[in-house]
Write a protein that holds these residues in place. Structure first.
Motif, PDB file in Angstrom:
ATOM      1  N   GLU A   5     -20.833 -19.584 -15.992  1.00  0.00           N
ATOM      2  CA  GLU A   5     -21.286 -20.618 -16.921  1.00  0.00           C
ATOM      3  C   GLU A   5     -22.800 -20.755 -16.943  1.00  0.00           C
ATOM      4  O   GLU A   5     -23.375 -21.266 -17.902  1.00  0.00           O
ATOM      5  CB  GLU A   5     -20.655 -21.967 -16.555  1.00  0.00           C
ATOM      6  N   HIS A   6     -23.440 -20.309 -15.882  1.00  0.00           N
ATOM      7  CA  HIS A   6     -24.889 -20.461 -15.775  1.00  0.00           C
ATOM      8  C   HIS A   6     -25.655 -19.283 -16.360  1.00  0.00           C
ATOM      9  O   HIS A   6     -26.891 -19.297 -16.352  1.00  0.00           O
ATOM     10  CB  HIS A   6     -25.283 -20.630 -14.306  1.00  0.00           C
ATOM     11  N   TYR A   7     -24.950 -18.274 -16.853  1.00  0.00           N
ATOM     12  CA  TYR A   7     -25.607 -17.043 -17.277  1.00  0.00           C
ATOM     13  C   TYR A   7     -25.118 -16.592 -18.648  1.00  0.00           C
ATOM     14  O   TYR A   7     -24.032 -16.949 -19.095  1.00  0.00           O
ATOM     15  CB  TYR A   7     -25.371 -15.936 -16.245  1.00  0.00           C
ATOM     16  N   ARG A   8     -25.933 -15.783 -19.309  1.00  0.00           N
ATOM     17  CA  ARG A   8     -25.556 -15.221 -20.599  1.00  0.00           C
ATOM     18  C   ARG A   8     -24.383 -14.256 -20.432  1.00  0.00           C
ATOM     19  O   ARG A   8     -24.206 -13.652 -19.372  1.00  0.00           O
ATOM     20  CB  ARG A   8     -26.724 -14.424 -21.180  1.00  0.00           C
ATOM     21  N   LYS A   9     -23.657 -14.080 -21.504  1.00  0.00           N
ATOM     22  CA  LYS A   9     -22.513 -13.164 -21.474  1.00  0.00           C
ATOM     23  C   LYS A   9     -22.954 -11.762 -21.096  1.00  0.00           C
ATOM     24  O   LYS A   9     -22.290 -11.085 -20.299  1.00  0.00           O
ATOM     25  CB  LYS A   9     -21.815 -13.148 -22.839  1.00  0.00           C
ATOM     26  N   GLU A  10     -24.091 -11.327 -21.647  1.00  0.00           N
ATOM     27  CA  GLU A  10     -24.565  -9.970 -21.358  1.00  0.00           C
ATOM     28  C   GLU A  10     -25.088  -9.824 -19.925  1.00  0.00           C
ATOM     29  O   GLU A  10     -25.328  -8.704 -19.469  1.00  0.00           O
ATOM     30  CB  GLU A  10     -25.634  -9.536 -22.360  1.00  0.00           C
ATOM     31  N   GLU A  11     -25.266 -10.945 -19.214  1.00  0.00           N
ATOM     32  CA  GLU A  11     -25.696 -10.894 -17.818  1.00  0.00           C
ATOM     33  C   GLU A  11     -24.528 -10.894 -16.842  1.00  0.00           C
ATOM     34  O   GLU A  11     -24.726 -10.715 -15.641  1.00  0.00           O
ATOM     35  CB  GLU A  11     -26.618 -12.082 -17.507  1.00  0.00           C
ATOM     36  N   HIS A  12     -23.317 -11.076 -17.339  1.00  0.00           N
ATOM     37  CA  HIS A  12     -22.160 -11.211 -16.455  1.00  0.00           C
ATOM     38  C   HIS A  12     -21.935  -9.974 -15.600  1.00  0.00           C
ATOM     39  O   HIS A  12     -21.549 -10.081 -14.429  1.00  0.00           O
ATOM     40  CB  HIS A  12     -20.896 -11.532 -17.265  1.00  0.00           C
ATOM     41  N   SER A  13     -22.172  -8.782 -16.163  1.00  0.00           N
ATOM     42  CA  SER A  13     -21.977  -7.561 -15.368  1.00  0.00           C
ATOM     43  C   SER A  13     -22.988  -7.498 -14.223  1.00  0.00           C
ATOM     44  O   SER A  13     -22.650  -7.045 -13.119  1.00  0.00           O
ATOM     45  CB  SER A  13     -22.085  -6.312 -16.247  1.00  0.00           C
ATOM     46  N   PHE A  14     -24.214  -7.979 -14.471  1.00  0.00           N
ATOM     47  CA  PHE A  14     -25.202  -7.998 -13.391  1.00  0.00           C
ATOM     48  C   PHE A  14     -24.841  -9.059 -12.357  1.00  0.00           C
ATOM     49  O   PHE A  14     -25.002  -8.842 -11.145  1.00  0.00           O
ATOM     50  CB  PHE A  14     -26.612  -8.255 -13.934  1.00  0.00           C
ATOM     51  N   VAL A  15     -24.326 -10.204 -12.811  1.00  0.00           N
ATOM     52  CA  VAL A  15     -23.848 -11.234 -11.884  1.00  0.00           C
ATOM     53  C   VAL A  15     -22.755 -10.651 -10.982  1.00  0.00           C
ATOM     54  O   VAL A  15     -22.751 -10.875  -9.759  1.00  0.00           O
ATOM     55  CB  VAL A  15     -23.319 -12.463 -12.650  1.00  0.00           C
ATOM     56  N   PHE A  36     -34.955  -1.101  -8.930  1.00  0.00           N
ATOM     57  CA  PHE A  36     -35.983  -2.049  -9.350  1.00  0.00           C
ATOM     58  C   PHE A  36     -35.375  -3.059 -10.327  1.00  0.00           C
ATOM     59  O   PHE A  36     -34.669  -2.688 -11.264  1.00  0.00           O
ATOM     60  CB  PHE A  36     -37.149  -1.313 -10.013  1.00  0.00           C
ATOM     61  N   LEU A  37     -35.671  -4.317 -10.088  1.00  0.00           N
ATOM     62  CA  LEU A  37     -35.162  -5.406 -10.910  1.00  0.00           C
ATOM     63  C   LEU A  37     -36.306  -6.036 -11.695  1.00  0.00           C
ATOM     64  O   LEU A  37     -37.426  -6.183 -11.180  1.00  0.00           O
ATOM     65  CB  LEU A  37     -34.502  -6.479 -10.043  1.00  0.00           C
ATOM     66  N   ASP A  38     -36.019  -6.428 -12.929  1.00  0.00           N
ATOM     67  CA  ASP A  38     -37.028  -7.141 -13.701  1.00  0.00           C
ATOM     68  C   ASP A  38     -37.054  -8.603 -13.251  1.00  0.00           C
ATOM     69  O   ASP A  38     -36.189  -9.044 -12.479  1.00  0.00           O
ATOM     70  CB  ASP A  38     -36.785  -6.984 -15.202  1.00  0.00           C
ATOM     71  N   PRO A  39     -38.051  -9.383 -13.693  1.00  0.00           N
ATOM     72  CA  PRO A  39     -38.165 -10.769 -13.209  1.00  0.00           C
ATOM     73  C   PRO A  39     -36.927 -11.626 -13.456  1.00  0.00           C
ATOM     74  O   PRO A  39     -36.570 -12.460 -12.622  1.00  0.00           O
ATOM     75  CB  PRO A  39     -39.380 -11.300 -13.981  1.00  0.00           C
ATOM     76  N   ARG A  40     -36.275 -11.451 -14.588  1.00  0.00           N
ATOM     77  CA  ARG A  40     -35.073 -12.240 -14.871  1.00  0.00           C
ATOM     78  C   ARG A  40     -33.959 -11.872 -13.888  1.00  0.00           C
ATOM     79  O   ARG A  40     -33.250 -12.749 -13.373  1.00  0.00           O
ATOM     80  CB  ARG A  40     -34.616 -12.010 -16.315  1.00  0.00           C
ATOM     81  N   GLN A  41     -33.773 -10.602 -13.604  1.00  0.00           N
ATOM     82  CA  GLN A  41     -32.757 -10.177 -12.633  1.00  0.00           C
ATOM     83  C   GLN A  41     -33.077 -10.712 -11.241  1.00  0.00           C
ATOM     84  O   GLN A  41     -32.178 -11.127 -10.507  1.00  0.00           O
ATOM     85  CB  GLN A  41     -32.660  -8.658 -12.620  1.00  0.00           C
ATOM     86  N   GLN A  42     -34.350 -10.727 -10.880  1.00  0.00           N
ATOM     87  CA  GLN A  42     -34.744 -11.298  -9.594  1.00  0.00           C
ATOM     88  C   GLN A  42     -34.374 -12.776  -9.531  1.00  0.00           C
ATOM     89  O   GLN A  42     -33.915 -13.273  -8.495  1.00  0.00           O
ATOM     90  CB  GLN A  42     -36.251 -11.118  -9.387  1.00  0.00           C
ATOM     91  N   GLU A  43     -34.568 -13.475 -10.630  1.00  0.00           N
ATOM     92  CA  GLU A  43     -34.228 -14.898 -10.689  1.00  0.00           C
ATOM     93  C   GLU A  43     -32.723 -15.100 -10.505  1.00  0.00           C
ATOM     94  O   GLU A  43     -32.284 -16.045  -9.839  1.00  0.00           O
ATOM     95  CB  GLU A  43     -34.687 -15.486 -12.030  1.00  0.00           C
ATOM     96  N   ILE A  44     -31.916 -14.206 -11.088  1.00  0.00           N
ATOM     97  CA  ILE A  44     -30.464 -14.304 -10.937  1.00  0.00           C
ATOM     98  C   ILE A  44     -30.072 -14.093  -9.474  1.00  0.00           C
ATOM     99  O   ILE A  44     -29.214 -14.813  -8.940  1.00  0.00           O
ATOM    100  CB  ILE A  44     -29.753 -13.293 -11.855  1.00  0.00           C
ATOM    101  N   ILE A  48     -28.072 -16.916  -7.190  1.00  0.00           N
ATOM    102  CA  ILE A  48     -26.735 -16.660  -6.651  1.00  0.00           C
ATOM    103  C   ILE A  48     -26.734 -16.679  -5.127  1.00  0.00           C
ATOM    104  O   ILE A  48     -25.861 -17.274  -4.492  1.00  0.00           O
ATOM    105  CB  ILE A  48     -26.189 -15.312  -7.174  1.00  0.00           C
ATOM    106  N   ILE A  49     -27.721 -16.061  -4.514  1.00  0.00           N
ATOM    107  CA  ILE A  49     -27.755 -15.997  -3.043  1.00  0.00           C
ATOM    108  C   ILE A  49     -28.230 -17.334  -2.466  1.00  0.00           C
ATOM    109  O   ILE A  49     -27.668 -17.858  -1.509  1.00  0.00           O
ATOM    110  CB  ILE A  49     -28.662 -14.856  -2.551  1.00  0.00           C
ATOM    111  N   GLY A  50     -29.277 -17.906  -3.095  1.00  0.00           N
ATOM    112  CA  GLY A  50     -29.762 -19.221  -2.679  1.00  0.00           C
ATOM    113  C   GLY A  50     -30.084 -19.290  -1.197  1.00  0.00           C
ATOM    114  O   GLY A  50     -30.666 -18.370  -0.614  1.00  0.00           O
ATOM    115  N   GLN A  51     -29.649 -20.361  -0.564  1.00  0.00           N
ATOM    116  CA  GLN A  51     -29.903 -20.584   0.871  1.00  0.00           C
ATOM    117  C   GLN A  51     -28.689 -20.186   1.714  1.00  0.00           C
ATOM    118  O   GLN A  51     -28.353 -20.843   2.693  1.00  0.00           O
ATOM    119  CB  GLN A  51     -30.244 -22.054   1.097  1.00  0.00           C
ATOM    120  N   ASN A  52     -28.037 -19.106   1.322  1.00  0.00           N
ATOM    121  CA  ASN A  52     -26.834 -18.647   2.013  1.00  0.00           C
ATOM    122  C   ASN A  52     -27.146 -18.291   3.466  1.00  0.00           C
ATOM    123  O   ASN A  52     -28.077 -17.539   3.744  1.00  0.00           O
ATOM    124  CB  ASN A  52     -26.265 -17.429   1.274  1.00  0.00           C
TER     125      ASN A  52
END
Length: 257
Positions: A5-15, A36-44, A48-52
């Motif tokens: 729910e927090h991400y675009r449909k096209e980002e779901h595969s990366f999630v 190598f990840l672009d800035p948006r992928q780094q943000e994802i 997701i990992i957060g303070q795990n």
């Protein structure tokens, strides 16, 4: 609540990928190194990992201010070093007294020899020299196959990361207020275009978000998206600063100087 729910449909595969990487670290007690990840992928990854407590992460792209970076996800008891990111940097040697080359030509040359975009990071310059940051696993392939850029004959010379050109991107900041996060609405404000001019630019393939052409004017932007409009430059959505009393959205953009 679904994580999607927090991400675009096209980002779901990366999630899904990030969740898989997280599972590898937790279940197999080993680290996982990404491309190598672009800035948006780094943000994802960060979101997701957060303070795990079971998974830590770090980014490195060959220099302190890298835009594109590899991510290393690892168990908390490991202590990774810079070498574990497997990044190689090359000086691009060419007859600079007789021919000029440009960033876009180097990018095109790397793609033309069959290298996927996620296998190399930033292309750096100080105005005189050019350097390329690569995943170490493809460094031999590129050394053998990248022999020209434009009309210039080139060769690659490996250098230590201590010799990398590291120029921090300097931004001017622009605050805009928009009715929505639609791409056409936002670029109208950022690039001072009417909606009637913004829409054809998008539909004509002249607009990229995170280095990919987006031709849908209703595409919804997110924090850390990098936008480029052909002939008008780049901008980065730095922050969503919330809503005004009238329900408009306040955004902060970084415009590279």
């Amino acid at each position: 609540m679904s994580v999607y729910e927090h991400y675009r449909k096209e980002e779901h595969s990366f999630v899904d990928q990030v969740m898989e990487w997280k599972g590898i670290v937790i279940e197999e007690y080993r680290w996982k190194l990404t491309d190598f990840l672009d800035p948006r992928q780094q943000e994802i990854v960060r979101s997701i990992i957060g303070q795990n407590e079971d998974v830590k992460y770090a980014f490195w792209g060959g220099h302190e201010h890298a835009e594109r970076q590899r991510c290393l996800l690892y168990p908390p008891y490991l202590d990774p070093s810079e070498d574990d990111f497997e990044v190689t940097v090359f000086d691009l040697e060419y007859p600079s007294k007789f021919v000029q080359i440009e960033h876009r030509q180097i990018l095109g040359a790397l793609m033309n020899v069959g290298l996927k975009r996620e296998k190399f990071g930033d292309i750096l310059t100080d105005g005189e020299r050019f350097q390329v940051v690569l995943s170490s696993e493809v460094s031999d392939f590129i050394t053998w196959n990248l022999t020209s850029v434009g009309k210039a004959k080139v060769s690659l010379k490996g250098i230590p990361t201590s010799d990398v050109i590291s120029v921090e991107q300097d931004y001017s900041y622009l605050g805009v207020t928009v009715s929505s996060l639609r791409l056409d609405t936002v670029i109208s404000e950022v690039y001072k275009l009417s909606r009637s001019k913004a829409k054809p630019l998008i539909e004509g393939g002249y607009v990229k978000v995170n280095w990919k052409v987006v031709d849908d004017p209703s595409f919804s932007l997110e924090v850390k998206d990098v936008i480029s409009v052909r002939g008008k430059g780049r901008s980065v959505l730095m922050a969503n600063d919330g809503q005004t009393k009238k329900g408009k959205i306040r955004l902060t953009f970084g415009i590279p100087k």
